[in-house]
Design a protein around this motif. Sequence first.
Motif, short mmCIF file in Angstrom:
data_model
loop_
_atom_site.label_atom_id
_atom_site.label_comp_id
_atom_site.label_asym_id
_atom_site.label_seq_id
_atom_site.Cartn_x
_atom_site.Cartn_y
_atom_site.Cartn_z
N ARG B 37 0.85 -1.18 0.00
CA ARG B 37 0.00 0.00 0.00
C ARG B 37 0.89 1.24 0.00
O ARG B 37 1.81 1.33 0.80
CB ARG B 37 -0.87 -0.01 1.26
N ALA B 75 5.58 8.48 1.14
CA ALA B 75 6.41 8.24 2.31
C ALA B 75 6.94 6.82 2.30
O ALA B 75 8.08 6.57 2.67
CB ALA B 75 5.60 8.48 3.58
N ALA B 76 6.12 5.90 1.89
CA ALA B 76 6.53 4.50 1.92
C ALA B 76 5.56 3.70 1.07
O ALA B 76 4.43 4.11 0.83
CB ALA B 76 6.51 3.97 3.35
N ALA B 78 4.23 0.40 1.92
CA ALA B 78 4.29 -0.54 3.04
C ALA B 78 3.66 -1.86 2.65
O ALA B 78 2.69 -1.91 1.89
CB ALA B 78 3.57 0.04 4.25
N GLU B 82 -1.01 -9.16 6.60
CA GLU B 82 -2.15 -9.99 6.98
C GLU B 82 -2.00 -11.40 6.41
O GLU B 82 -1.48 -11.57 5.30
CB GLU B 82 -3.42 -9.40 6.38
N ALA B 179 11.91 -9.09 13.90
CA ALA B 179 11.33 -8.06 14.76
C ALA B 179 10.36 -7.21 13.96
O ALA B 179 9.28 -6.87 14.41
CB ALA B 179 12.44 -7.20 15.34
N ASN B 180 10.73 -6.89 12.74
CA ASN B 180 9.89 -6.07 11.88
C ASN B 180 9.85 -6.72 10.50
O ASN B 180 10.65 -6.41 9.62
CB ASN B 180 10.46 -4.65 11.81
N GLY B 196 18.53 -4.09 7.28
CA GLY B 196 18.77 -3.42 8.56
C GLY B 196 17.47 -3.06 9.26
O GLY B 196 17.42 -3.00 10.48
N ALA B 197 16.41 -2.83 8.47
CA ALA B 197 15.13 -2.44 9.07
C ALA B 197 14.37 -3.63 9.62
O ALA B 197 13.54 -3.49 10.52
CB ALA B 197 14.27 -1.72 8.03
N SER B 198 14.63 -4.82 9.09
CA SER B 198 13.84 -5.98 9.51
C SER B 198 14.36 -6.55 10.83
O SER B 198 13.63 -7.19 11.58
CB SER B 198 13.87 -7.06 8.44
N GLY B 199 15.63 -6.35 11.10
CA GLY B 199 16.25 -6.99 12.25
C GLY B 199 16.74 -8.38 11.88
O GLY B 199 16.50 -8.87 10.77
N PRO B 209 6.28 -20.62 20.70
CA PRO B 209 5.71 -19.29 20.94
C PRO B 209 6.26 -18.24 19.97
O PRO B 209 7.47 -18.17 19.78
CB PRO B 209 6.14 -18.99 22.38
N GLY B 210 5.37 -17.50 19.34
CA GLY B 210 5.79 -16.48 18.38
C GLY B 210 5.94 -17.00 16.97
O GLY B 210 6.20 -16.23 16.05
N PHE B 211 5.79 -18.31 16.78
CA PHE B 211 5.89 -18.88 15.43
C PHE B 211 4.54 -19.48 15.04
O PHE B 211 3.84 -20.04 15.89
CB PHE B 211 6.96 -19.97 15.38
#
Lengths: 240, 261
Positions: B37, B75-76, B78, B82, B179-180, B196-199, B209-211
Motif C-alpha cells: 500500500r 512516504a513508503a 508498506a 495480513e 522483529a519487523n 537493517g530495518a527488519s532486524g 511461541p511467536g511462530f
Amino acid sequence: MENPIYVSLSRQMTLRRQLDVISNNIANMNTTGFKQQRMLFTEFLERPGMHEQISFVQDRAVVRDLSAGGMMQTGNPLDLALTGHGYFTVDTASGPRYTRAGNFRLNDQRQIVDGGGLPVLGDNGQPLAIPNGTKDIMVSGDGTVSTELGQVGRLNIVTFRNEQLMTEVGAGLYVSDEEPQAAPADTKVAQGMLENSNVKPVVEMTALIEIQRQYQSNQKLIENEHERIRSAIQKLGRTA
Amino acid sequence: MRSLAIGATGMIAQQLNVETISNNIANATTTGFKKQRAEFQDLLYQNFRRIGSTSSDAGTIVPTGVQVGAGVRVAAVARVLEQGNLTVTDNKLDVAVNGSGYFQVQLPSGDTAYTRAGNFKLSPEGIIVTADGYPVQPAITIPAEAVDVAINASGEVMVKLDGQVAQQNVGQLQLATFANAAGLEAVGDNLFLQTGASGEAVGGNPGAPGFGRVVQGALETSNVNIVQEITTLISAQRAYEMNSKVIKTTDEMMQQASQLR
C-alpha cells in the motif's frame, strides 16, 4: 489614478496563493490524517492622500478544517485512527511533534514508529517497544498497547487549547507553542483503521473553477482600466 | 507558479499509487504474496505570515498564519502482512504457514532468503526445494524408497518407507521470524531478504511461541482483496485527474496573465 489596477492586482495575487492552497489539498487527498485548508481574506483599507478609502484584498490566514476524515479499514494492527480531537505524539531531534496520521509500524528494535520512522511516544515520554516473541498487538480505545504477555504502555494522546495555532511542518506532523493537554474523554483510538484526509474533492474542484473565473474577471478589469486610461490620454492629447 | 509544481507532485504520487495497485492485482493469485500500500505525506510548508505575528500597533496576535504547503510525496510503500487464505491442494509437499514466520531458502549465492510460498518440490537427489529449485533450510532429504510423506503442525517431516509400518523422522522444517517483518526486502520470485530495518532472523520450530504452525497439503494464497484494489484504483485515477485539472487551471491562468497588453 492606477488604483483600480492595484486593487485588482491585490486580488489576483491572493487568488494565486489560494490556488496553491487548493492544489495542496488536492495533492494530499489520499494522505492519511491530512486536514484540508482554507484561505481567509480580509479587506485592507487605505486612504491615499485626501481621497476616499480604497479597499485592497489581503490573505489573512490559512485555517484548517478540523473535521474528521473518513475511516478506512486496513486490518493492520498498527494502523491507528483517532476519533475526536487528539494527536499522537512522536519524538524528533527537535522535540515532540504531533500527528493524526496513525500508519505506524515496528522498527528493527520493535519500537512503534510512524510512517517516517520517528518513535511514537507513550504517556511516560518514552517510545513504546513491543517485546520479542509476541505476535498479537492490541490497542484499546484509550490508547493502551498490550500483547498476549500483558500491557506494554499507553500512547500519549494529547490535544491543544487552540488547534489552529498548531503549525504544519510537513510529513503529517504539527508543532505548537502551546502546552499539550490530555485529550478529551471522547477521543478514542480505533485499531486497524486509518483516518483518510478530509479533503472533499467536489468542493476543491468547484473552488478551483471559481478561482479561475475570478482571476479572469480581474484580468478583464485590468484590461478595461488600461483601455480607459489609454483612450483618455489619446483624447486629451488630441484637444491640446 | 507554485500550484503547477504542487499538481505535479500529486500526479507523481498517484502514478506510484496506481503502479502499486496494479502490482497487487497482477499478483492476486501468487502464492504467499503480501499486498502493498502506498502511503503519502504532505511536503514542507512555506510561511507567508507566521502564526503569532502581530497584526496591529496594539499588538494583536494573528490567530492563524498563512502557510502554503508544497504538495505531497510518497512516504513508503508498506507491505500489509495480513495472513492470506489457505487453499487445500492435497499435494504432500505443499506447506502453508498459519501465523507468523518464513521458510528459509538457500540461494545459489549461499545467502539465505525467506519466503511464505510453500509450494515445495523434490530435487533429483530427493532434497526438498522451492519451485525454483533452491534448497529449503535446514536441508531435508526424502529417501527414494519413501511411499508417503507427512509433515505435522510443528514441522516434523515423517516418511513411510516401502514395506515398513513405522514412520521415520527425516527432518524438521524451521521458520524464521523478524522483529519487523514489514522491513524485509522483496527480491521477486516470492523471496525476501533480511535488511537493517527488519532486524536479525530468529529461527524456531513451527508452533513454538511467536511462530505459526505449518499446514501440509495447503498453500497460502495472496492476501490481495481484488474488490478493495479496484476501488482504490478508481480513487487513485480520480485523484490523478483532479491533479491534472489543477495543472490545467494554473496553465490557463498563466496564459491570461501573459496575454495582458
